[in-house]
Design a protein around this motif. Sequence first.
Motif, PDB file in Angstrom:
ATOM      1  N   LYS A   9      56.845  46.324  27.518  1.00 32.00           N
ATOM      2  CA  LYS A   9      57.101  47.415  26.508  1.00 32.00           C
ATOM      3  C   LYS A   9      58.096  48.503  27.064  1.00 32.00           C
ATOM      4  O   LYS A   9      59.012  48.520  26.397  1.00 32.00           O
ATOM      5  N   GLN A  10      58.212  48.516  28.218  1.00 35.55           N
ATOM      6  CA  GLN A  10      59.280  49.402  28.986  1.00 35.55           C
ATOM      7  C   GLN A  10      60.621  48.510  28.715  1.00 35.55           C
ATOM      8  O   GLN A  10      61.506  49.248  28.508  1.00 35.55           O
ATOM      9  N   LEU A  11      60.586  47.446  28.929  1.00 33.93           N
ATOM     10  CA  LEU A  11      62.006  46.445  28.898  1.00 33.93           C
ATOM     11  C   LEU A  11      62.258  46.514  27.348  1.00 33.93           C
ATOM     12  O   LEU A  11      63.617  46.648  27.182  1.00 33.93           O
ATOM     13  N   GLY A  12      61.526  46.334  26.652  1.00 40.06           N
ATOM     14  CA  GLY A  12      61.630  46.201  25.181  1.00 40.06           C
ATOM     15  C   GLY A  12      62.285  47.449  24.537  1.00 40.06           C
ATOM     16  O   GLY A  12      63.211  47.491  23.769  1.00 40.06           O
ATOM     17  N   LYS A  13      61.801  48.773  24.907  1.00 41.13           N
ATOM     18  CA  LYS A  13      62.168  49.738  24.710  1.00 41.13           C
ATOM     19  C   LYS A  13      63.750  50.148  25.165  1.00 41.13           C
ATOM     20  O   LYS A  13      64.336  50.920  24.631  1.00 41.13           O
ATOM     21  N   PRO A  42      60.503  39.015  18.989  1.00 43.96           N
ATOM     22  CA  PRO A  42      61.368  39.512  17.709  1.00 43.96           C
ATOM     23  C   PRO A  42      61.083  40.564  16.873  1.00 43.96           C
ATOM     24  O   PRO A  42      59.554  40.559  16.571  1.00 43.96           O
ATOM     25  N   LYS A  43      61.600  41.464  16.234  1.00 41.81           N
ATOM     26  CA  LYS A  43      61.364  42.293  15.318  1.00 41.81           C
ATOM     27  C   LYS A  43      60.726  41.711  14.225  1.00 41.81           C
ATOM     28  O   LYS A  43      61.048  40.661  13.807  1.00 41.81           O
ATOM     29  N   THR A  44      59.441  42.162  13.906  1.00 45.98           N
ATOM     30  CA  THR A  44      58.577  41.489  12.720  1.00 45.98           C
ATOM     31  C   THR A  44      57.780  42.667  12.070  1.00 45.98           C
ATOM     32  O   THR A  44      58.050  43.935  12.486  1.00 45.98           O
ATOM     33  N   ASN A  45      56.961  42.310  11.063  1.00 50.45           N
ATOM     34  CA  ASN A  45      56.150  43.298  10.553  1.00 50.45           C
ATOM     35  C   ASN A  45      54.589  42.851  11.091  1.00 50.45           C
ATOM     36  O   ASN A  45      54.315  41.922  11.823  1.00 50.45           O
ATOM     37  N   ILE A  46      54.067  43.890  10.839  1.00 49.02           N
ATOM     38  CA  ILE A  46      52.737  43.967  11.487  1.00 49.02           C
ATOM     39  C   ILE A  46      51.740  42.815  11.275  1.00 49.02           C
ATOM     40  O   ILE A  46      51.190  42.233  11.959  1.00 49.02           O
ATOM     41  N   VAL A  66      58.024  48.861  12.512  1.00 45.30           N
ATOM     42  CA  VAL A  66      57.549  48.350  13.705  1.00 45.30           C
ATOM     43  C   VAL A  66      58.556  48.194  14.732  1.00 45.30           C
ATOM     44  O   VAL A  66      59.580  47.561  14.219  1.00 45.30           O
ATOM     45  N   LYS A  67      58.804  48.943  15.589  1.00 43.29           N
ATOM     46  CA  LYS A  67      59.967  49.059  16.518  1.00 43.29           C
ATOM     47  C   LYS A  67      59.899  48.001  17.371  1.00 43.29           C
ATOM     48  O   LYS A  67      60.870  47.547  17.975  1.00 43.29           O
ATOM     49  N   LEU A  68      58.565  47.497  18.234  1.00 40.24           N
ATOM     50  CA  LEU A  68      58.405  46.729  18.967  1.00 40.24           C
ATOM     51  C   LEU A  68      57.257  45.951  19.284  1.00 40.24           C
ATOM     52  O   LEU A  68      56.160  46.795  18.886  1.00 40.24           O
ATOM     53  N   SER A  69      57.083  45.003  19.392  1.00 47.62           N
ATOM     54  CA  SER A  69      55.806  44.127  19.599  1.00 47.62           C
ATOM     55  C   SER A  69      55.805  43.281  20.837  1.00 47.62           C
ATOM     56  O   SER A  69      56.818  42.429  21.239  1.00 47.62           O
ATOM     57  N   ASN A 124      48.343  49.602  18.426  1.00 50.93           N
ATOM     58  CA  ASN A 124      49.419  50.181  17.848  1.00 50.93           C
ATOM     59  C   ASN A 124      49.746  51.472  18.338  1.00 50.93           C
ATOM     60  O   ASN A 124      48.907  52.507  18.175  1.00 50.93           O
ATOM     61  N   GLU A 125      50.783  51.629  19.196  1.00 54.03           N
ATOM     62  CA  GLU A 125      51.219  53.078  19.442  1.00 54.03           C
ATOM     63  C   GLU A 125      52.034  53.622  18.142  1.00 54.03           C
ATOM     64  O   GLU A 125      53.211  53.031  17.936  1.00 54.03           O
ATOM     65  N   ILE A 126      51.549  54.685  17.808  1.00 54.01           N
ATOM     66  CA  ILE A 126      52.024  55.438  16.559  1.00 54.01           C
ATOM     67  C   ILE A 126      53.151  56.420  17.331  1.00 54.01           C
ATOM     68  O   ILE A 126      52.662  57.430  18.004  1.00 54.01           O
TER      69      ILE A 126
END
Lengths: 176, 138
Positions: free
Chosen positions: A17-21, A60-64, A119-122, B107-109
């Motif tokens: 998550k840290q790297l993705g952000k 990759p960026k996707t929908n939930i 969705v910003k990141l998964s 899910n983090e909002i």
Amino acid sequence: MAIIKYKKIKSTNLKAKQLGKNGVKPWTVVLADSQIGGYGRKGERWFSPKGGLYFSIILPKTNIEDAQILTILAAFVVARVIKENFQNIEPLIKLPNDVLIKDKKVCGILTENIIGEDVKLSVMGIGLNTNISAFPKELKNQATSIKIEEGKNISNKKILNQILKLIKEYFQSISV
Amino acid sequence: MKTNLKIGDKIYKIEILEIDNNIIKVAVDDEEYFFKQDGEDIILLEENEIFSLFGFDEEEKNLHYIGEEKVIKAPISGTISKVFVKNEQKIRKGDIISILFSMKMENEIIAESSGIVKKLKIKEGDTVNKGDILIILE
């Protein structure tokens, strides 16, 4: 896929998550020999000693909805890889994201999303009990490993590569 | 449940969601309709009935119509497992507001804008629907 490997890390999901952000590209994998703070759903501890297979994929960026489908498919992928490599083992999928052997958990999958207006990141984390010889008392009746079931060590690298290949194929098929 | 329904040449996006207290929400494209089960009857709720069922008081009912207030809404339905902000707290764009457990994923909002929390409308354990207001900012 780029694989970033750590000997020891708090959690591959946290690191991913840290790297993705910070903009690390999709399909980058964070892999660890062991985790000191590995977790599953609702923050429950995931036993992560050296020998097991712990990794997280920046998706990759996707929908939930696709993230959810892929999480379920990942469980099928892991079960399939186990079945194809170890004919004596009969994995069972406990939907949506656990894999069991003889009613004991051998794999857990946790997908975490960061969501604003979209969705910003998964990040999908997989913990697979491969070469773990024994579990603590409180997990003994709930968890098992491929080593315990097969009676021998297995190749984490081989299993990881097979899982990653299939997950990427499935993602590409659902994202069309 | 989500599906598409074709009537003539037009395709409608339909979503049916069961909410507490025998309430069903049916969304047709962007229009939402609430139905309540009353014995064997299914009744379409009027707007003031919707407000009273979901506990909006008069002040909040007016807020519903005010477009200038910045609000953070639930992007998906689910259960609030953690809340990271409190009333009168200053938040910045990108701050994590809460963890919402939904579709078996965590899910983090995050906040898409900065502001001061004027009213926090959620607590741990709450069930929220997509579009529900989580926070009102000033």
